[in-house]
Design an enzyme around this catalytic site. Sequence first.
Site, short mmCIF file in Angstrom:
data_model
loop_
_atom_site.label_atom_id
_atom_site.label_comp_id
_atom_site.label_asym_id
_atom_site.label_seq_id
_atom_site.Cartn_x
_atom_site.Cartn_y
_atom_site.Cartn_z
N SER A 114 33.26 -42.19 0.16
CA SER A 114 33.12 -41.09 1.11
C SER A 114 31.65 -40.64 1.19
O SER A 114 30.83 -41.38 1.70
CB SER A 114 34.07 -39.94 0.76
OG SER A 114 34.20 -39.04 1.82
N HIS A 130 36.87 -41.99 6.89
CA HIS A 130 38.03 -41.32 7.51
C HIS A 130 38.12 -41.70 8.99
O HIS A 130 38.37 -40.85 9.85
CB HIS A 130 37.93 -39.80 7.37
CG HIS A 130 37.59 -39.32 5.99
ND1 HIS A 130 38.39 -39.59 4.89
CD2 HIS A 130 36.54 -38.61 5.52
CE1 HIS A 130 37.84 -39.04 3.81
NE2 HIS A 130 36.72 -38.45 4.16
#
Length: 240
Positions: A134, A169
């Site tokens: 991330s 994401h």
Amino acid sequence: MGLPADHPTILATSMGFNRARDPWLPSPVFRYAFELAGAPSRPRLCFITTGTGDRQASIDAFYAAFSESGVQTTHLSLFDKPNIADMSAHLLGQDVIWVDRGSVVNLLAVWRAHGLNRALRECWDHGVVLGGESAGSLCWFTGGTTDSFGDVRPFQDGLGFLPFANVVHYDTRREQTHQLIASGTFTDCYATDAGAGLHFSGTELVAAFSDRKDAGAYKISRAENGEVTEQVLEVTRLKR
């Protein structure tokens, strides 16, 4: 002791640990990283979680995740001051450096204040495998999208080791990403779903991989006529 990776290596991923397990269960991405670092019998792994403000619970969970393994684990924290006097020397002595999730905007600001951006560049140049999840994926690129400000918006002051944008994401950010590409905010952009990762040798993408079923990786580009194209990358499933 392993050998440095043959080329500067970055693993930019949307994976790392199964945090629902106690202790955390490391993803097979770590075995993949250790193999790239020369398959040392006792790999040296340094964990950096600046993006969480060096949350102690995450640091403790990291150590617990590898406590029954032969991995030599350390961490580098910067709050409220560095826990290691010579950060550059310590990082250069690692096989793999893994950057945790959190706020990429805060992470970049704190790293630059401490000169960690320069130290990590030296590590990359010397074959220490760099990786992360991330925020720990976004940081290596020129920019991407982040919810560091609350709402999801673009940022364009990443480290720039990899001359592309990056989006994590992606399943919830596809439409916004295409808009940013169409507007010229980004040109070439890579993206990953949860559970997918990208392996760069130098600045060349050499593999996409996943640690779970149906996790995708993508390259999104803008043609000269302004058309946005999305290429679905071939993904190899990592074995546990």
